[in-house]
Design a protein around this motif. Structure first.
Motif, short mmCIF file in Angstrom:
data_model
loop_
_atom_site.label_atom_id
_atom_site.label_comp_id
_atom_site.label_asym_id
_atom_site.label_seq_id
_atom_site.Cartn_x
_atom_site.Cartn_y
_atom_site.Cartn_z
N VAL A 135 0.81 -1.21 0.00
CA VAL A 135 0.00 0.00 0.00
C VAL A 135 0.85 1.27 0.00
CG1 VAL A 135 -1.98 -1.09 1.08
CG2 VAL A 135 -0.22 -0.09 2.51
N ASP A 136 2.15 1.13 0.08
CA ASP A 136 3.04 2.29 0.08
C ASP A 136 3.07 2.89 -1.32
OD1 ASP A 136 4.99 4.17 0.48
OD2 ASP A 136 6.44 2.81 1.36
N GLY A 137 2.98 4.19 -1.43
CA GLY A 137 2.96 4.86 -2.72
C GLY A 137 4.32 5.30 -3.22
N SER A 138 5.39 4.91 -2.54
CA SER A 138 6.74 5.31 -2.94
C SER A 138 7.16 4.61 -4.23
CB SER A 138 7.74 4.96 -1.84
OG SER A 138 7.41 5.63 -0.65
N ASP A 139 8.30 5.04 -4.74
CA ASP A 139 8.86 4.47 -5.95
C ASP A 139 9.19 2.99 -5.72
OD1 ASP A 139 10.03 4.40 -8.55
OD2 ASP A 139 12.00 4.62 -7.62
N ARG A 150 1.41 -4.82 -5.34
CA ARG A 150 0.51 -3.69 -5.61
C ARG A 150 -0.51 -3.99 -6.69
NH1 ARG A 150 4.77 1.36 -5.88
NH2 ARG A 150 5.29 1.38 -3.66
N GLN A 177 0.29 -4.24 -9.87
CA GLN A 177 0.70 -3.50 -11.08
C GLN A 177 1.51 -4.35 -12.02
OE1 GLN A 177 2.90 -0.29 -9.38
NE2 GLN A 177 1.08 0.85 -8.78
#
Length: 109
Positions: free
Chosen positions: A50-54, A105, A107
């Motif tokens: 859930v982390d939105g970092s790179d 994620r 993706q």
């Protein structure tokens, strides 16, 4: 003449047998080291889902968390301590860690 060619080809085929399987315990231990490293990467990647970092920076963080497993993989698969092989395994670890983050994620397929 045909017999000579046949014998020569037969002896060459015997020489080209895959030499990595002359020590099956080495192949097995390398596979176990790969599996342990990948399991560690997958386990740590799940916490960053859930982390939105790179993803690549998180991948480097995860690969540093799995340093012990990576070092075990290097020790089993790089018996001659070749620095090129060591660097390639570390780069592959970063790449796989990034892939596990993207997969966690949703993706990456």
């Amino acid at each position: 003449m045909r017999t000579l060619i046949f014998v020569a080809l037969l002896s060459l085929a015997g020489c080209s047998a895959n030499s990595q399987y002359s020590e099956p315990w080495t192949v097995r231990s390398v596979k176990q080291s790969y599996d342990a490293r990948d399991a560690c990467l997958a386990k740590h990647a799940a916490s960053y889902a859930v982390d939105g970092s790179d993803a690549s920076s998180i991948g480097r963080t995860i690969s540093s968390n799995c340093e012990a497993e990576t070092n075990a993989l290097i020790a089993t698969s790089n018996r001659h301590n070749d620095p090129v092989v060591t660097a390639a395994i570390r780069q592959d670890t970063d790449f796989r860690a990034t892939g596990y983050v993207l997969k966690a994620r949703g993706q990456y397929n």
